[in-house]
Design a protein around this motif. Structure first.
Motif, PDB file in Angstrom:
ATOM      1  N   ARG A 207       0.832  -1.204   0.000  1.00 40.04           N
ATOM      2  CA  ARG A 207       0.000   0.000   0.000  1.00 40.04           C
ATOM      3  C   ARG A 207       0.866   1.253   0.000  1.00 40.04           C
ATOM      4  NH1 ARG A 207      -5.218  -0.195   1.475  1.00 40.04           N
ATOM      5  NH2 ARG A 207      -5.018   1.678   2.759  1.00 40.04           N
ATOM      6  N   THR A 208       1.963   1.194   0.737  1.00 42.42           N
ATOM      7  CA  THR A 208       2.882   2.337   0.784  1.00 42.42           C
ATOM      8  C   THR A 208       3.509   2.592  -0.576  1.00 42.42           C
ATOM      9  OG1 THR A 208       3.368   1.989   3.131  1.00 42.42           O
ATOM     10  CG2 THR A 208       5.004   3.214   1.847  1.00 42.42           C
ATOM     11  N   VAL A 209       3.960   1.527  -1.237  1.00 46.17           N
ATOM     12  CA  VAL A 209       4.554   1.669  -2.572  1.00 46.17           C
ATOM     13  C   VAL A 209       3.537   2.263  -3.536  1.00 46.17           C
ATOM     14  CG1 VAL A 209       5.385   0.365  -4.572  1.00 46.17           C
ATOM     15  CG2 VAL A 209       6.297  -0.125  -2.297  1.00 46.17           C
ATOM     16  N   ALA A 210       2.308   1.744  -3.532  1.00 47.75           N
ATOM     17  CA  ALA A 210       1.277   2.263  -4.437  1.00 47.75           C
ATOM     18  C   ALA A 210       0.997   3.737  -4.160  1.00 47.75           C
ATOM     19  CB  ALA A 210       0.002   1.441  -4.285  1.00 47.75           C
ATOM     20  N   ARG A 211       0.855   4.064  -2.893  1.00 50.08           N
ATOM     21  CA  ARG A 211       0.535   5.450  -2.517  1.00 50.08           C
ATOM     22  C   ARG A 211       1.645   6.405  -2.923  1.00 50.08           C
ATOM     23  NH1 ARG A 211      -0.944   4.174   1.991  1.00 50.08           N
ATOM     24  NH2 ARG A 211       0.930   4.453   3.230  1.00 50.08           N
ATOM     25  N   ARG A 212       2.898   6.031  -2.647  1.00 52.33           N
ATOM     26  CA  ARG A 212       4.017   6.915  -2.973  1.00 52.33           C
ATOM     27  C   ARG A 212       4.225   7.039  -4.481  1.00 52.33           C
ATOM     28  NH1 ARG A 212       8.199   4.859   1.817  1.00 52.33           N
ATOM     29  NH2 ARG A 212       7.014   5.816   3.536  1.00 52.33           N
ATOM     30  N   PHE A 213       4.012   5.953  -5.217  1.00 50.45           N
ATOM     31  CA  PHE A 213       4.121   6.051  -6.669  1.00 50.45           C
ATOM     32  C   PHE A 213       3.073   7.024  -7.199  1.00 50.45           C
ATOM     33  CE2 PHE A 213       3.175   5.104 -11.023  1.00 50.45           C
ATOM     34  CZ  PHE A 213       4.420   4.884 -11.593  1.00 50.45           C
ATOM     35  N   ASN A 214       1.852   6.865  -6.720  1.00 49.82           N
ATOM     36  CA  ASN A 214       0.784   7.748  -7.185  1.00 49.82           C
ATOM     37  C   ASN A 214       1.081   9.211  -6.843  1.00 49.82           C
ATOM     38  OD1 ASN A 214      -0.645   5.533  -8.146  1.00 49.82           O
ATOM     39  ND2 ASN A 214      -1.882   5.326  -6.297  1.00 49.82           N
ATOM     40  N   GLN A 215       1.562   9.453  -5.627  1.00 52.51           N
ATOM     41  CA  GLN A 215       1.856  10.820  -5.212  1.00 52.51           C
ATOM     42  C   GLN A 215       2.974  11.435  -6.053  1.00 52.51           C
ATOM     43  OE1 GLN A 215       2.731  10.118  -1.079  1.00 52.51           O
ATOM     44  NE2 GLN A 215       0.592  10.343  -0.421  1.00 52.51           N
ATOM     45  N   ARG A 216       3.957  10.635  -6.393  1.00 55.08           N
ATOM     46  CA  ARG A 216       5.135  11.153  -7.091  1.00 55.08           C
ATOM     47  C   ARG A 216       4.919  11.263  -8.590  1.00 55.08           C
ATOM     48  NH1 ARG A 216      10.891   8.598  -5.527  1.00 55.08           N
ATOM     49  NH2 ARG A 216      10.049   9.256  -3.497  1.00 55.08           N
ATOM     50  N   TYR A 217       4.213  10.296  -9.170  1.00 55.25           N
ATOM     51  CA  TYR A 217       4.158  10.229 -10.630  1.00 55.25           C
ATOM     52  C   TYR A 217       2.751  10.339 -11.228  1.00 55.25           C
ATOM     53  CZ  TYR A 217       8.900   8.443  -9.967  1.00 55.25           C
ATOM     54  OH  TYR A 217      10.218   8.297  -9.596  1.00 55.25           O
ATOM     55  N   SER A 218       1.727  10.223 -10.412  1.00 58.00           N
ATOM     56  CA  SER A 218       0.373  10.197 -10.967  1.00 58.00           C
ATOM     57  C   SER A 218      -0.625  10.805  -9.987  1.00 58.00           C
ATOM     58  CB  SER A 218      -0.014   8.744 -11.296  1.00 58.00           C
ATOM     59  OG  SER A 218      -1.241   8.677 -11.967  1.00 58.00           O
ATOM     60  N   ALA A 219      -0.304  12.006  -9.514  1.00 57.77           N
ATOM     61  CA  ALA A 219      -1.095  12.628  -8.455  1.00 57.77           C
ATOM     62  C   ALA A 219      -2.503  12.994  -8.925  1.00 57.77           C
ATOM     63  CB  ALA A 219      -0.379  13.863  -7.929  1.00 57.77           C
ATOM     64  N   ALA A 220      -2.632  13.413 -10.174  1.00 52.11           N
ATOM     65  CA  ALA A 220      -3.939  13.853 -10.652  1.00 52.11           C
ATOM     66  C   ALA A 220      -4.929  12.699 -10.753  1.00 52.11           C
ATOM     67  CB  ALA A 220      -3.791  14.543 -12.011  1.00 52.11           C
ATOM     68  N   GLN A 221      -4.438  11.551 -11.158  1.00 51.19           N
ATOM     69  CA  GLN A 221      -5.289  10.364 -11.294  1.00 51.19           C
ATOM     70  C   GLN A 221      -4.491   9.151 -10.847  1.00 51.19           C
ATOM     71  OE1 GLN A 221      -6.962   9.802 -15.176  1.00 51.19           O
ATOM     72  NE2 GLN A 221      -7.992   7.884 -14.639  1.00 51.19           N
ATOM     73  N   PRO A 222      -4.654   8.703  -9.589  1.00 46.40           N
ATOM     74  CA  PRO A 222      -3.860   7.583  -9.064  1.00 46.40           C
ATOM     75  C   PRO A 222      -3.881   6.381  -9.996  1.00 46.40           C
ATOM     76  CG  PRO A 222      -5.145   8.571  -7.318  1.00 46.40           C
ATOM     77  CD  PRO A 222      -5.602   9.224  -8.597  1.00 46.40           C
ATOM     78  N   TYR A 223      -2.701   5.837 -10.249  1.00 48.40           N
ATOM     79  CA  TYR A 223      -2.580   4.724 -11.193  1.00 48.40           C
ATOM     80  C   TYR A 223      -2.737   3.368 -10.517  1.00 48.40           C
ATOM     81  CZ  TYR A 223      -0.647   1.554 -14.682  1.00 48.40           C
ATOM     82  OH  TYR A 223      -0.486   0.527 -15.563  1.00 48.40           O
ATOM     83  N   PHE A 224      -2.074   3.178  -9.392  1.00 40.91           N
ATOM     84  CA  PHE A 224      -2.141   1.894  -8.687  1.00 40.91           C
ATOM     85  C   PHE A 224      -3.181   1.944  -7.571  1.00 40.91           C
ATOM     86  CE2 PHE A 224       2.388   1.413 -10.136  1.00 40.91           C
ATOM     87  CZ  PHE A 224       2.194   0.267 -10.886  1.00 40.91           C
ATOM     88  N   PRO A 225      -3.955   0.870  -7.387  1.00 42.47           N
ATOM     89  CA  PRO A 225      -4.845   0.797  -6.226  1.00 42.47           C
ATOM     90  C   PRO A 225      -4.043   0.497  -4.965  1.00 42.47           C
ATOM     91  CG  PRO A 225      -4.892  -1.281  -7.401  1.00 42.47           C
ATOM     92  CD  PRO A 225      -4.010  -0.358  -8.208  1.00 42.47           C
ATOM     93  N   GLU A 226      -4.573   0.894  -3.829  1.00 40.20           N
ATOM     94  CA  GLU A 226      -3.997   0.483  -2.547  1.00 40.20           C
ATOM     95  C   GLU A 226      -4.810  -0.720  -2.082  1.00 40.20           C
ATOM     96  OE1 GLU A 226      -3.277   3.547   0.365  1.00 40.20           O
ATOM     97  OE2 GLU A 226      -3.157   5.078  -1.217  1.00 40.20           O
ATOM     98  N   PRO A 227      -4.268  -1.919  -2.248  1.00 42.64           N
ATOM     99  CA  PRO A 227      -5.074  -3.133  -2.065  1.00 42.64           C
ATOM    100  C   PRO A 227      -5.543  -3.338  -0.632  1.00 42.64           C
ATOM    101  CG  PRO A 227      -2.759  -3.678  -2.335  1.00 42.64           C
ATOM    102  CD  PRO A 227      -2.879  -2.219  -2.636  1.00 42.64           C
ATOM    103  N   ASP A 228      -6.722  -3.909  -0.523  1.00 41.81           N
ATOM    104  CA  ASP A 228      -7.297  -4.271   0.771  1.00 41.81           C
ATOM    105  C   ASP A 228      -6.821  -5.654   1.189  1.00 41.81           C
ATOM    106  OD1 ASP A 228      -9.088  -2.366   2.042  1.00 41.81           O
ATOM    107  OD2 ASP A 228     -10.318  -2.511   0.236  1.00 41.81           O
ATOM    108  N   ALA A 229      -6.770  -5.863   2.488  1.00 41.75           N
ATOM    109  CA  ALA A 229      -6.490  -7.192   3.043  1.00 41.75           C
ATOM    110  C   ALA A 229      -7.804  -7.916   3.282  1.00 41.75           C
ATOM    111  CB  ALA A 229      -5.727  -7.075   4.353  1.00 41.75           C
ATOM    112  N   LEU A 230      -7.855  -9.167   2.876  1.00 38.61           N
ATOM    113  CA  LEU A 230      -8.974 -10.043   3.219  1.00 38.61           C
ATOM    114  C   LEU A 230      -8.419 -11.037   4.237  1.00 38.61           C
ATOM    115  CD1 LEU A 230     -11.976 -10.520   2.333  1.00 38.61           C
ATOM    116  CD2 LEU A 230     -11.092 -12.411   0.946  1.00 38.61           C
ATOM    117  N   ILE A 231      -8.709 -10.794   5.495  1.00 39.49           N
ATOM    118  CA  ILE A 231      -8.107 -11.596   6.568  1.00 39.49           C
ATOM    119  C   ILE A 231      -8.627 -13.026   6.524  1.00 39.49           C
ATOM    120  CG2 ILE A 231      -7.812 -11.850   9.056  1.00 39.49           C
ATOM    121  CD1 ILE A 231      -6.341  -9.487   7.892  1.00 39.49           C
TER     122      ILE A 231
END
Length: 377
Positions: A207-231
């Motif tokens: 989730r951290t990798v996805a969030r930081r990638f989106n913030q750095r390279y795709s802020a206007a439209q997030p590219y990667f989802p931040e996946p949910d955990a299914l416990i």
């Protein structure tokens, strides 16, 4: 192929990898979110794309079936899009000799198909066959710090286990495992990952990798989802010695085992001195383990099975569980024998189709990442 982010997705509180308090909060949030997700999956299974898998270090065992494989089949049959990775590169994270990987991958594939994984619905592929997936590791590594990797509890545990097995130091591949796992999940835009609570720090890293990638390279439209955990709702399955069932410990009941081997496994399973059978996981873990296994195969609850055995003792419990497991695995084992008898061609075709599909998606994702990073020349 685009993937729809989970409907009404919420972002659980972030956890600092390795921080006990934050991990507790994250686990509580993930459990609460899982209850909501289970309802949403039934309502709209097509909104989810799951990435999950195993290291091919040996044939699968009873712990795999109850812990992960049965849930994968359930999600697949509900209509969730599944990606199942045979993580062959991860075999060399902590060992010098990977063994006979082709033979081991074949055994894992036989177990998957026999257990109900349908290659027409689930994409089965291997790490080493999807170069673009692994190339994502490079930009993803730039998004995390060494300190964050060092704090990851699973990296710590695996490093210690590797040292105990042979004195080998932590390999760079093992050290960066959480980021490699992020590439596994994000290459296909996975937005749902079945995990145990002990794996939440790994998913938080993704989730951290996805969030930081989106913030750095795709802020206007997030590219990667931040996946949910299914416990995972299933308990940890113990081996014949009372420890966690594991191929490396030699305490596992393989799915491919014979009926005689199944009888022998449960005959030597640890119990305790109390004759009356009660379901008390904390106080009586070995008895609880047998009850959980028996309950799974008889379609009842551990408590109901304990009440049925009552004062008849551990011997009676072992007999009931042995009969239930033997009968429950009989169709799977028959199917496995049929598949094995067809030779390797069918398995090779299944893997080739899965690898081709995974490659097509990974290539598109890597192209998008290059465009977003301004690395298209």
């Amino acid at each position: 192929m685009s993937v729809t982010i989970a409907p009404e997705a919420t972002t659980p509180p972030s956890a600092t990898p390795g921080g006990p308090a934050s991990t507790t909060r994250s686990a509580a949030a993930a459990r609460e979110r899982t209850a909501d997700l289970e309802q949403l999956i039934v309502q709209n299974p097509g909104a989810y794309r799951v990435l999950t898998g195993d290291r091919p270090t040996g044939a699968l065992h009873l712990g795999h079936l109850l812990g992960t494989v049965a849930n994968r089949v359930r999600l697949q049959n509900l209509g969730v899009e599944m990606f199942l990775i045979v993580a062959d590169y991860q075999v060399i994270t902590d060992r010098d000799d990977a063994g006979d990987l082709p033979a081991t991958v074949r055994e894992v594939l036989l177990d998957y198909l026999a257990a109900g994984i349908d290659p027409e619905c689930t994409t089965i592929f291997t790490h080493s066959a999807v170069p673009a997936l692994n190339q994502l590791l490079l930009p993803f590594l730039s998004l995390v710090t060494v300190a964050e990797l060092e704090r990851n509890p699973t990296v710590k545990a695996e490093s210690e286990a590797a040292a105990e097995r042979g004195g080998r130091g932590t390999s760079g591949l093992l050290f960066t495992y959480p980021v490699h796992q992020a590439a596994d999940i994000l290459f296909c835009h996975g937005n749902l990952v079945p995990v145990g609570e002990d794996q939440l720090p790994h998913l938080e890293a993704t989730r951290t990798v996805a969030r930081r990638f989106n913030q750095r390279y795709s802020a206007a439209q997030p590219y990667f989802p931040e996946p949910d955990a299914l416990i995972a709702q299933s308990p940890t399955i113990l081996g014949s010695d009372g420890g966690k069932m594991s191929k490396s410990r030699g305490n596992a009941l393989e799915l491919r085992a014979t009926e005689d081997e199944t009888v022998a496994f449960f005959r030597r399973a640890k119990t305790d001195a109390d004759r009356a059978i009660t379901y008390e996981p904390e106080r009586r873990p070995e008895i609880a383990n047998l009850l959980q296994i028996g309950a799974y195969f008889t379609g009842t609850s551990p408590q109901a099975l304990a009440d049925e055995v009552g004062s008849a003792g551990a011997g009676r419990l072992k007999t009931l569980v042995t009969e239930a497991v033997t009968e429950g695995l009989r169709p799977l084992r028959a199917r496995r024998r049929e598949l094995a008898a067809t030779g390797s061609r069918h398995l090779a075709e299944v893997l080739a189709r899965g690898n081709a599909h995974a490659n097509a998606i990974a290539d598109r994702t890597l192209d998008d990442v290059r465009d977003l990073m301004g690395m298209r020349y």
